[in-house]
Design a protein around this motif. Structure first.
Motif, short mmCIF file in Angstrom:
data_model
loop_
_atom_site.label_atom_id
_atom_site.label_comp_id
_atom_site.label_asym_id
_atom_site.label_seq_id
_atom_site.Cartn_x
_atom_site.Cartn_y
_atom_site.Cartn_z
N VAL A 27 0.97 -1.07 -0.42
CA VAL A 27 0.16 0.32 -0.29
C VAL A 27 0.92 1.08 -0.03
CG1 VAL A 27 -1.92 1.53 1.22
CG2 VAL A 27 -2.67 -1.33 1.05
N GLU A 28 0.84 1.72 -0.68
CA GLU A 28 1.49 3.32 -0.71
C GLU A 28 0.63 4.62 -0.22
OE1 GLU A 28 2.09 0.84 -4.95
OE2 GLU A 28 0.59 1.58 -3.70
N PHE B 7 8.51 1.76 -8.90
CA PHE B 7 8.04 2.68 -10.52
C PHE B 7 6.76 3.53 -11.35
CE2 PHE B 7 10.12 -1.42 -12.52
CZ PHE B 7 10.17 -1.68 -11.70
N ARG B 8 6.56 4.60 -11.91
CA ARG B 8 5.73 5.33 -12.15
C ARG B 8 5.55 5.45 -13.73
NH1 ARG B 8 10.11 10.73 -11.83
NH2 ARG B 8 11.11 10.70 -14.31
N GLN B 9 4.17 6.26 -13.74
CA GLN B 9 3.47 5.90 -15.58
C GLN B 9 2.34 7.20 -15.30
OE1 GLN B 9 1.22 2.88 -16.18
NE2 GLN B 9 0.89 2.92 -17.98
N ALA B 10 3.40 7.23 -16.35
CA ALA B 10 2.65 8.75 -16.98
C ALA B 10 1.58 8.73 -17.92
CB ALA B 10 3.48 9.82 -17.26
N PRO B 11 0.84 9.63 -17.54
CA PRO B 11 -0.67 9.60 -19.14
C PRO B 11 -0.80 9.41 -19.87
CG PRO B 11 -1.25 11.17 -16.89
CD PRO B 11 0.14 10.90 -16.82
N TYR C 75 3.24 6.67 -9.07
CA TYR C 75 3.66 5.63 -8.57
C TYR C 75 3.81 4.51 -8.01
CZ TYR C 75 6.70 9.49 -9.35
OH TYR C 75 7.51 10.80 -10.00
N TYR C 76 4.15 3.50 -8.40
CA TYR C 76 3.68 2.44 -7.90
C TYR C 76 4.97 1.32 -7.09
CZ TYR C 76 0.14 2.43 -11.29
OH TYR C 76 -0.99 2.61 -12.11
N CYS C 77 5.22 0.83 -6.18
CA CYS C 77 5.53 0.52 -5.29
C CYS C 77 5.44 -0.78 -5.66
CB CYS C 77 5.73 0.35 -3.51
SG CYS C 77 4.77 -0.47 -2.38
N TRP D 36 2.53 -6.14 -7.07
CA TRP D 36 2.53 -4.26 -6.96
C TRP D 36 1.30 -4.08 -6.19
CZ3 TRP D 36 5.95 -1.79 -10.58
CH2 TRP D 36 6.07 -2.80 -11.42
N GLY D 37 1.88 -2.16 -5.61
CA GLY D 37 0.79 -1.61 -5.06
C GLY D 37 -0.46 -0.99 -6.30
N GLN D 38 -1.06 -0.21 -5.40
CA GLN D 38 -2.03 -0.07 -5.90
C GLN D 38 -1.66 1.53 -6.74
OE1 GLN D 38 -2.51 0.17 -3.13
NE2 GLN D 38 -3.03 2.27 -2.77
N GLY D 39 -0.94 2.19 -6.78
CA GLY D 39 -0.49 3.31 -6.88
C GLY D 39 -1.12 4.72 -6.57
N THR D 40 0.06 5.64 -6.84
CA THR D 40 -0.54 6.84 -5.96
C THR D 40 0.10 7.67 -6.33
OG1 THR D 40 0.27 8.42 -3.63
CG2 THR D 40 2.10 7.06 -4.52
N GLN D 41 -1.15 8.92 -7.32
CA GLN D 41 -0.66 10.20 -7.84
C GLN D 41 0.27 10.80 -6.76
OE1 GLN D 41 -2.15 10.85 -10.73
NE2 GLN D 41 -0.46 11.98 -10.76
N VAL D 42 0.97 11.54 -8.01
CA VAL D 42 1.87 12.78 -7.56
C VAL D 42 1.68 13.44 -8.62
CG1 VAL D 42 3.93 13.38 -7.40
CG2 VAL D 42 3.98 11.65 -7.00
N THR D 43 1.76 14.77 -8.42
CA THR D 43 1.17 15.19 -9.40
C THR D 43 2.34 17.16 -9.19
OG1 THR D 43 -1.49 15.48 -9.88
CG2 THR D 43 -0.23 17.33 -11.09
N VAL D 44 3.11 17.59 -9.92
CA VAL D 44 4.29 18.27 -9.95
C VAL D 44 3.60 19.95 -10.63
CG1 VAL D 44 6.92 19.21 -10.20
CG2 VAL D 44 5.65 17.36 -9.96
#
Length: 124
Positions: free
Chosen positions: A5-6, A37-41, A94-96, A114-122
């Motif tokens: 869980v992130e 890991f991370r995944q952008a749109p 971002y996924y762990c 894998w985790g479910q992911g957490t959104q990071v916006t800059v």
């Protein structure tokens, strides 16, 4: 089974910092390496960083070297990603991930959970 869980994602201005956490639970009695890991749109998932069980070896993507730091606290079954000097291009989910292998890897297929992911916006 191991659950990941992130937490810690959110909105930050360019140049700012965030700290992500990843808590592992379940069958965590074995040693394991972990990664972010991370995944952008519209883009494929990409490797960010990885760390061994003993934290004696870490690996980073070139795009985050010198800005991000991966760490872990095995007593708490938790991994962290300290993100500094953030850029708009760091915006992603971002996924762990957890691997039962001993060697950190940037290859996503070698991770077992894998985790479910957490959104990071800059913002710029």
């Amino acid at each position: 089974q191991v659950q990941l869980v992130e937490s810690g994602g959110g909105l930050v201005q360019a140049g700012g910092s965030l700290r992500l956490s990843c808590a592992a639970s379940g069958r965590t009695f074995r040693t394991y390496t972990m990664g972010w890991f991370r995944q952008a749109p519209g883009k494929e998932r990409e490797f960010v960083a990885a760390i061994t069980w003993s934290s004696d070896w870490t690996s980073y993507a070139d795009s985050v070297k010198g800005r991000f730091t991966i760490s872990r606290d095995n007593a708490k079954n938790t991994m962290y990603l300290q993100m500094n000097m953030m850029k708009p291009e760091d915006t992603a989910v971002y996924y762990c991930a957890l691997s039962w292998g001993a060697t950190p890897t940037s290859q996503s297929y070698r991770y077992d959970g894998w985790g479910q992911g957490t959104q990071v916006t800059v913002s710029s």
